[in-house]
Design an enzyme around this catalytic site. Structure first.
Site, PDB file in Angstrom:
ATOM      1  N   SER A 172      -7.723   0.533   2.676  1.00  0.00           N
ATOM      2  CA  SER A 172      -8.108   0.078   1.338  1.00  0.00           C
ATOM      3  C   SER A 172      -9.288  -0.884   1.441  1.00  0.00           C
ATOM      4  CB  SER A 172      -6.925  -0.649   0.699  1.00  0.00           C
ATOM      5  OG  SER A 172      -7.328  -1.266  -0.505  1.00  0.00           O
ATOM      6  N   SER A 173      -9.895  -1.134   0.289  1.00  0.00           N
ATOM      7  CA  SER A 173     -10.946  -2.163   0.201  1.00  0.00           C
ATOM      8  C   SER A 173     -10.489  -3.337  -0.647  1.00  0.00           C
ATOM      9  CB  SER A 173     -12.196  -1.572  -0.449  1.00  0.00           C
ATOM     10  OG  SER A 173     -12.658  -0.504   0.310  1.00  0.00           O
ATOM     11  N   ARG A 213       0.836  -1.203   0.000  1.00  0.00           N
ATOM     12  CA  ARG A 213       0.000   0.000   0.000  1.00  0.00           C
ATOM     13  C   ARG A 213       0.872   1.254   0.000  1.00  0.00           C
ATOM     14  NH1 ARG A 213      -5.069   1.463  -1.437  1.00  0.00           N
ATOM     15  NH2 ARG A 213      -6.234   2.556   0.173  1.00  0.00           N
ATOM     16  N   GLU A 215      -5.571   4.210  -7.693  1.00  0.00           N
ATOM     17  CA  GLU A 215      -6.787   4.754  -7.075  1.00  0.00           C
ATOM     18  C   GLU A 215      -7.777   5.235  -8.133  1.00  0.00           C
ATOM     19  OE1 GLU A 215      -9.381   5.033  -4.959  1.00  0.00           O
ATOM     20  OE2 GLU A 215      -9.542   7.169  -5.264  1.00  0.00           O
ATOM     21  N   THR A 245      -3.373  -0.754  -8.058  1.00  0.00           N
ATOM     22  CA  THR A 245      -4.167   0.432  -8.370  1.00  0.00           C
ATOM     23  C   THR A 245      -3.307   1.693  -8.379  1.00  0.00           C
ATOM     24  OG1 THR A 245      -6.163   1.646  -7.673  1.00  0.00           O
ATOM     25  CG2 THR A 245      -4.717   0.906  -5.931  1.00  0.00           C
ATOM     26  N   GLY A 276     -12.788  -1.779  -7.995  1.00  0.00           N
ATOM     27  CA  GLY A 276     -14.109  -1.208  -7.725  1.00  0.00           C
ATOM     28  C   GLY A 276     -14.246  -0.473  -6.406  1.00  0.00           C
ATOM     29  N   GLY A 277     -13.135   0.084  -5.858  1.00  0.00           N
ATOM     30  CA  GLY A 277     -13.247   0.824  -4.597  1.00  0.00           C
ATOM     31  C   GLY A 277     -13.885  -0.066  -3.540  1.00  0.00           C
ATOM     32  N   ASP A 296      -7.910   8.117  -0.043  1.00  0.00           N
ATOM     33  CA  ASP A 296      -8.619   7.029   0.647  1.00  0.00           C
ATOM     34  C   ASP A 296      -8.652   7.247   2.162  1.00  0.00           C
ATOM     35  OD1 ASP A 296      -9.424   5.649  -1.553  1.00  0.00           O
ATOM     36  OD2 ASP A 296      -8.187   3.882  -1.233  1.00  0.00           O
ATOM     37  N   THR A 340      -9.168   0.423 -10.763  1.00  0.00           N
ATOM     38  CA  THR A 340      -8.080  -0.401 -10.251  1.00  0.00           C
ATOM     39  C   THR A 340      -8.002  -1.575 -11.194  1.00  0.00           C
ATOM     40  OG1 THR A 340      -8.374   0.236  -7.956  1.00  0.00           O
ATOM     41  CG2 THR A 340      -7.610  -1.971  -8.278  1.00  0.00           C
TER      42      THR A 340
HETATM   43  N1  GLU Z   1      -8.380   3.032  -3.637  1.00  0.00           N
HETATM   44  C1  GLU Z   1      -9.197   1.866  -3.650  1.00  0.00           C
HETATM   45  C2  GLU Z   1      -8.852   0.942  -2.518  1.00  0.00           C
HETATM   46  O1  GLU Z   1      -7.751   0.868  -2.111  1.00  0.00           O
HETATM   47  C3  GLU Z   1      -9.041   1.120  -4.909  1.00  0.00           C
HETATM   48  C4  GLU Z   1      -9.495   1.942  -6.047  1.00  0.00           C
HETATM   49  C5  GLU Z   1     -10.551   1.313  -6.814  1.00  0.00           C
HETATM   50  O2  GLU Z   1     -10.688   0.109  -6.888  1.00  0.00           O
HETATM   51  O3  GLU Z   1     -11.285   2.045  -7.437  1.00  0.00           O
HETATM   52  O4  GLU Z   1      -9.675   0.266  -2.017  1.00  0.00           O
END
Ligand code: GLU
Length: 631
Positions: free
Chosen positions: A497-498, A115, A454, A452, A518-519, A476, A434
């Site tokens: 993160s997700s 990360r 982001e 990613t 997908g965040g 994030d 991502t």
């Molecule tokens: N920043 C997101 C995360 O770390 C990932 C970005 C995304 O998948 O759009 O969870």
């Protein structure tokens, strides 16, 4: 809405020829030998190794490395580096990610946390509009936060590749980077997706000269035309440089100085409505101090399976794991079948999926941040007794009013009713771009890797002459500082993160590996795909292709239109009271949720079925090394 098919490079065409001679058997592989007509295929079953990515060139790079005798880790680095060329708005050496690895020899899952981190001088008010009142600070609009030197975290991707190769790889970095260098030098054919993503980012790219020159080279700064060849000599040179000198040459010396100068001297505007946002505060010491971290994976047992994921700083493993523990209390397969088969019964099972997800997201918001800075109760969040107690909050007949409160990890006994804790989830500001890849090799090793920069197009800032865009991962963090928020901004910290790269074992052998971009919807995409596969009786390709819905502890469930329109979607709304919001704007990639990749293994572990999206983001690319055990 699906985009048209992805690019093809000269390299892909050449590789496709060599791949043809090794006789890909499935329809997927057969397409590979058709030069400029080579097509992506979403399913490939075979032997000797497999790969799934969003991109034909990236999958081809992995196959090339596997065919040369490389292992899954070598191939994963090759594919990731190629995505840095062909998907430069989603991933690359300017970003970070999470790498999960199953070692067949040791029958063990391990992970690397790559990360991005906040610089040592990261201020609490990094994204606050200075014109807002001191006692009621207001953050800049998200797009302004995201388009700024301040949003750039110290990249973790080069260190992740180095660490993965050092721990488990068999090739040198230089060798693993070769396919990507070829793609960058030979170029790839621009398709609709690339052009559209470039145009959608035009306002964000224009303020940065190096980005403008590289990605908006046309008259009046037009994006590259569909069908034109896009080469990136700069990234080829940068990869060659790293191959020759190692990734220290990224974190120290001239390149490090250039990154720092680019971030610190990035143009900025104090007008809240004008891009870009504030310049950054990164130093060469920040780069020098960066480390990709070896981490224990998260683990839960679900039905007959062992599910391994990414521990904090990602919330992926704890949130997917907690939701599975909640769902383990119920027999979803029976609920979906039930008496009198019909859509109502599918809705009955999916109701639990949505409610369990909301509960797990409430706990994610309250408890999960970078464990180097906040005490994250990872073990308790993943305790089946805690999951059992959280399951008490699910009304079998009615969707709860959202947001639901977090549970109390301080006191739980698995007995209903559960005690709620105080703080509900904070609003979600994550974006949706991502990339993800899954690779296996002939020895049975498996890699699941999500990486990613982001936002689509990251911070919008290209390092001049180096061919890559820097991330905006620091958005994030929760933008407004709150001392009780585990994801508050702190110097040197990793934003939550997700990303949820997940490997599922059965009897210590790989059963399934999967992940998605997908965040925060990454978590629900992985969870829903697991439920579809394990509980709802779908095969892996159907499980991955099925319409998606994402309940992240918000009043409305974000869902793909196909989910809302399906009989079970209608039942969920009318009978259970779930409220749906269609994902994104129709016609844009955001109308879709996720872009997953997966590999499922046969019971004897010998055959692998690689699966990519059939339509989302224009469809992904699944490939295998050999169509049959002999060839
Ligand atoms: N920043 C997101 C995360 O770390 C990932 C970005 C995304 O998948 O759009 O969870």
């Amino acid at each position: 809405m699906p985009y048209p098919g992805r690019r093809l490079t000269a390299v892909t065409a050449a590789l496709a020829m060599s791949v043809t001679t090794c006789a890909f058997a499935n329809p997927a592989s057969a397409d590979m030998g058709q030069g400029p007509d080579a097509k992506k295929t979403p399913v490939a079953t075979g032997y000797g190794g497999a790969v799934s990515t969003v991109d034909l060139d990236a999958s081809a790079a992995a196959i090339e490395i596997l065919r040369k005798g490389g292992n899954a880790v070598d191939a994963a680095v090759a594919a990731a580096a190629t995505l840095g060329v062909t998907e430069p708005y989603s991933a690359g050496i300017g970003g970070g990610g999470y790498f999960v690895y199953y070692d067949a020899g040791k029958e063990k899952v391990s992970t690397i946390d790559g990360r991005e981190t906040a610089p040592a001088a990261m201020p609490r008010n990094a994204f606050i509009d200075p014109a807002s009142p001191a006692d009621k600070p207001v953050a800049y609009p998200f797009i302004k936060q995201a388009t700024s030197g301040m949003s750039v975290g110290v990249p973790g991707t080069p260190a992740t590749w180095e660490r993965a190769l050092e721990r488990w790889g068999s090739m040198k970095l230089a060798e693993a980077l070769e396919p990507a260098i070829d793609v960058a030098e030979d170029g790839f054919v621009v398709d609709e997706t690339f052009r559209q993503q470039t145009l959608e980012n035009k306002d964000r790219f224009l303020p940065f000269e190096a980005t403008r020159k590289l990605f908006l080279p046309g008259p009046d700064n037009d994006a590259p035309a569909v069908g034109s060849l896009f080469t990136n000599e700069d990234i080829a040179d940068t990869y060659e440089h790293l191959g020759k000198h190692g990734v220290d040459a990224f974190y120290e010396g001239k390149l490090a100085e250039e990154i720092v100068s680019t971030v610190r001297n990035a143009p900025s505007s104090t007008d809240p409505k004008t891009l870009p946002g504030p310049a950054g505060v990164m130093t060469t010491e920040d780069l020098d101090d960066y480390e990709a971290l070896d981490q224990d994976p998260t683990h839960v047992e679900y039905r007959d399976y062992d599910v391994y994921g990414m521990a904090p700083s990602s919330s992926g493993g704890t949130t997917v794991g907690e939701a599975l523990n909640i769902l383990d209390v119920f027999n979803l397969a029976d609920l979906a079948e039930g008496e009198g088969k019909g859509s109502d019964n599918t809705a009955r099972a999916l109701h639990y999926y949505l409610e369990a997800s909301a509960l797990a997201f409430a706990d994610r918001g309250k408890y999960v941040g970078d464990p180097a800075f906040v005490k994250v109760p990872t073990k308790k969040l993943l305790d089946p007794v805690f999951g059992k107690e959280r399951s008490c909050a699910i009304d079998p007949h009615r969707a709860a009013t959202k947001p639901v409160a977090a549970g109390d990890v301080g006191q739980y006994d698995g007995v209903c009713p559960a005690r709620p804790a105080a703080l509900a989830d904070a609003p979600d500001t994550e974006n949706i771009n991502t990339t993800n890849l899954t690779v296996s090799d002939k020895w049975g090793n498996v890699v699941e890797y999500t990486l990613t920069i982001e936002q689509t197009g990251g911070s919008g800032i290209t390092v001049p002459g180096r061919g890559f865009i820097l991330n905006n991962e620091l958005t994030d963090f929760s933008p407004v500082y709150n001392k009780d928020d585990p994801n508050r901004i702190e110097p040197g910290k990793r934003p939550r993160s997700s990303m949820s790269p997940t490997i599922v074992l059965k009897d210590d052998e790989p059963f399934l590996a999967l992940g998605s971009p997908g965040g925060s919807t990454i978590i629900t995409t992985v969870l829903q795909t697991l439920i579809n596969r394990i509980d709802l009786g779908m095969n892996i390709q159907d499980a991955l292709a099925a319409p998606r819905a994402s309940q992240r502890n918000t009043a409305n469930v974000t869902a793909e239109q196909a989910f809302i329109d399906a009989p079970y979607g209608k039942d969920l709304a009318t009978r259970y009271g779930h409220k749906f919001t269609p994902a994104g704007d129709p016609g844009k990639s955001a109308a879709e949720i996720g872009a997953a990749t997966a590999i499922e293994f046969s019971d004897d572990g010998k055959a692998a079925t690689a699966v990519a999206e059939p339509t989302r983001r224009g469809g992904g690319s699944a490939m295998v090394v050999k169509p049959s055990p002999q060839k």
